[in-house]
Design an enzyme around this catalytic site. Structure first.
Site, PDB file in Angstrom:
ATOM      1  N   SER A  39       0.833  -1.205   0.000  1.00  0.00           N
ATOM      2  CA  SER A  39       0.000   0.000   0.000  1.00  0.00           C
ATOM      3  C   SER A  39       0.871   1.261   0.000  1.00  0.00           C
ATOM      4  O   SER A  39       1.690   1.428  -0.893  1.00  0.00           O
ATOM      5  CB  SER A  39      -0.962  -0.041   1.197  1.00  0.00           C
ATOM      6  OG  SER A  39      -2.012   0.874   1.025  1.00  0.00           O
ATOM      7  N   ASP A 151      -5.794  -3.601  -2.164  1.00  0.00           N
ATOM      8  CA  ASP A 151      -4.743  -3.243  -1.201  1.00  0.00           C
ATOM      9  C   ASP A 151      -4.185  -4.474  -0.475  1.00  0.00           C
ATOM     10  O   ASP A 151      -4.920  -5.260   0.127  1.00  0.00           O
ATOM     11  CB  ASP A 151      -5.355  -2.277  -0.184  1.00  0.00           C
ATOM     12  CG  ASP A 151      -4.323  -1.559   0.655  1.00  0.00           C
ATOM     13  OD1 ASP A 151      -3.468  -2.237   1.259  1.00  0.00           O
ATOM     14  OD2 ASP A 151      -4.379  -0.319   0.723  1.00  0.00           O
TER      15      ASP A 151
END
Length: 258
Positions: A39, A151
């Site tokens: 991320s 993510d």
């Protein structure tokens, strides 16, 4: 000299601490042999591996605003498309591929179809970083090669195993989220949902850390207090706390490499 690996964890706005940490490492003459990211950690890690200076990253992240990233969409899968995120990242990453990076780098996302972690190590770095950073429901998942990618922090917020497998003898895991507390006041409906996800993530990450203490040499958490990962108001604070964390551990990391 032993090989050093940095695993830079997920953390949204709190991930700016990674930039401060890298600044402190540079000042101490410490350069990683391998980097992994998840991320926001994938964004910072990719830029650093591509040769973007820490000062450039600091200016870019500390001036970032939500409208630089969000592009409303009517398509299914999320509130926002990723084209604005992609445009911003392409300014720094261009069309670089993994094999062209100055420092070996991998990042992770999660495939919703197989419900598993996907590790990126070849092809377009930009594509991989966008997938790794696509917060589910907020951004539309990336659809590629039969995968629905979101993510990486959903399953593995600090990719320490990946950097160990790359060849790191000394693994430094930087977790900018840490243990998050619930607010004393009753939050709204969305707030309850976010706190529920935090609770699940707290316990999953703590368990993963405990189970893998034998391969993690340093588990570092900047003191970011109650800074929200979704707030774009305290970037300078996050940078400074990451810098302090790096300064406090630089000599220890040097000693571990001998």
């Amino acid at each position: 000299m032993k090989k050093l690996g940095f695993a830079l964890g997920a953390g949204g706005a709190r991930g700016v601490a990674h930039v401060g940490f890298l600044q402190a490492m540079e000042e101490a003459g410490i350069v990683p042999d391998y980097i992994t990211g998840c991320s926001m950690g994938s964004v910072v890690g990719a830029a650093y591996a591509a040769g973007v200076s820490v000062e450039t990253m600091r200016k870019a992240t500390c001036s970032l605003r939500w409208f630089d990233l969000i592009a409303p969409t009517k398509k299914r899968g999320g509130l926002f498309d990723t084209w604005k995120m992609r445009r911003m990242l392409s300014h720094y990453l261009g069309d670089v591929t993994f094999d062209e990076l100055k420092i070996p780098y991998h990042c992770i996302a999660v495939d919703m179809i197989t419900q598993s972690v996907v590790e990126f190590s070849e092809g377009s770095v930009l594509d991989a970083v966008v997938a790794s950073s696509s917060i589910p429901s907020l951004f539309r998942p990336t659809e590629k090669d039969g995968k629905r990618l979101i993510d990486g922090g959903i399953l593995e917020r600090v990719p320490f195993e990946q950097v160990k497998k790359m060849g790191a003898d000394v693994v430094v895991a930087v977790d900018v989220l840490g243990w998050r507390e619930c607010k004393e006041e009753m939050p709204g409906t969305i707030g309850v949902l976010l706190e529920m996800l935090d609770i699940m993530d707290n316990h999953r990450t703590r368990r993963r850390h405990k189970e893998n203490e034998d391969i993690i040499d340093f588990w570092l958490e900047p003191e970011l207090g109650d800074m929200s990962q979704y707030s774009f108001k305290k970037f300078d604070f996050a940078y400074e706390k990451g810098y302090e964390l790096g300064k406090a551990n630089a000599e220890k990391i040097k000693a571990a490499l001998q």
